[in-house]
Design a protein around this motif. Structure first.
Motif, PDB file in Angstrom:
ATOM      1  N   THR A  22       0.836  -1.195   0.000  1.00  0.00           N
ATOM      2  CA  THR A  22       0.000   0.000   0.000  1.00  0.00           C
ATOM      3  C   THR A  22       0.873   1.248   0.000  1.00  0.00           C
ATOM      4  O   THR A  22       1.980   1.252   0.545  1.00  0.00           O
ATOM      5  CB  THR A  22      -0.975   0.041   1.194  1.00  0.00           C
ATOM      6  N   PHE A  23       0.336   2.302  -0.606  1.00  0.00           N
ATOM      7  CA  PHE A  23       1.029   3.564  -0.793  1.00  0.00           C
ATOM      8  C   PHE A  23       0.067   4.661  -0.329  1.00  0.00           C
ATOM      9  O   PHE A  23      -0.989   4.833  -0.929  1.00  0.00           O
ATOM     10  CB  PHE A  23       1.356   3.778  -2.273  1.00  0.00           C
ATOM     11  N   GLU A  24       0.437   5.387   0.716  1.00  0.00           N
ATOM     12  CA  GLU A  24      -0.453   6.401   1.281  1.00  0.00           C
ATOM     13  C   GLU A  24       0.266   7.743   1.368  1.00  0.00           C
ATOM     14  O   GLU A  24       1.356   7.835   1.951  1.00  0.00           O
ATOM     15  CB  GLU A  24      -0.909   5.964   2.676  1.00  0.00           C
ATOM     16  N   ARG A  25      -0.350   8.768   0.810  1.00  0.00           N
ATOM     17  CA  ARG A  25       0.238  10.113   0.843  1.00  0.00           C
ATOM     18  C   ARG A  25       0.245  10.638   2.275  1.00  0.00           C
ATOM     19  O   ARG A  25      -0.736  10.516   3.003  1.00  0.00           O
ATOM     20  CB  ARG A  25      -0.575  11.046  -0.046  1.00  0.00           C
ATOM     21  N   VAL A  26       1.369  11.250   2.650  1.00  0.00           N
ATOM     22  CA  VAL A  26       1.516  11.868   3.959  1.00  0.00           C
ATOM     23  C   VAL A  26       2.003  13.289   3.719  1.00  0.00           C
ATOM     24  O   VAL A  26       2.959  13.505   2.983  1.00  0.00           O
ATOM     25  CB  VAL A  26       2.541  11.100   4.831  1.00  0.00           C
TER      26      VAL A  26
END
Length: 158
Positions: free
Chosen positions: A101-105
């Motif tokens: 998974t790839f989540e913008r922070v």
């Protein structure tokens, strides 16, 4: 959701999601296995039902063939794959389901990415064997390499 037979790591990568996604999808041979091992992507049909085949090459001539299918692909957000099937949905001796998974922070234009790689196993024994094979060291080293590639891509885009 997590399961009882799961191994996982989460890393904050200093690059935006699009750079991490590009590193993961377009530069897999640069990061997929920890050095001195190297990988060669044979096929990567990045879509649900698409085939994946990678060959890992060890420093002493070892070869490890990995084949499976993608179960779910949400560009820039999530990839789910498994070795429980090969091309044409042929059952194989399953080892795991892999979830990335790839989540913008962060709110700025560059931002960072919270990357999580998870291996879900069918049994406690399979999970324990994967841990004993060096999951923590190996997947963390590969993630270090992924981060370096993503940060390079982000710097080139500036």
């Amino acid at each position: 959701m997590s399961g009882p037979f799961e191994l996982s790591l989460t890393r904050l990568i200093d690059a935006p999601v699009d750079a991490v996604w590009r590193a993961w999808t377009e530069h897999q041979d640069e990061w997929f296995c920890p050095r001195p091992w190297r990988s060669r992507t044979i096929v990567q049909e990045l879509r649900a039902g698409g085939r994946s085949e990678i060959v890992m090459h060890g420093p002493d001539g070892e070869e490890k063939h990995l084949e499976g299918v993608f179960l779910e692909v949400e560009p820039g957000a999530r990839v789910v794959s498994t070795d429980a099937f090969t091309a044409g949905w042929l059952p194989a001796g399953p080892f795991m389901v892999r979830i990335d998974t790839f989540e913008r922070v962060g709110e700025n234009a560059g931002g960072q990415t919270r990357y999580t790689a998870t291996a879900r196993h069918w049994t406690q024994e399979a999970r324990d064997n994967h841990a004993a094979m060096g999951f923590d060291a190996g997947w963390n080293a590969a993630t270090d390499q992924l981060a370096a590639v993503a940060e390079r891509i982000a710097a080139e885009a500036r």
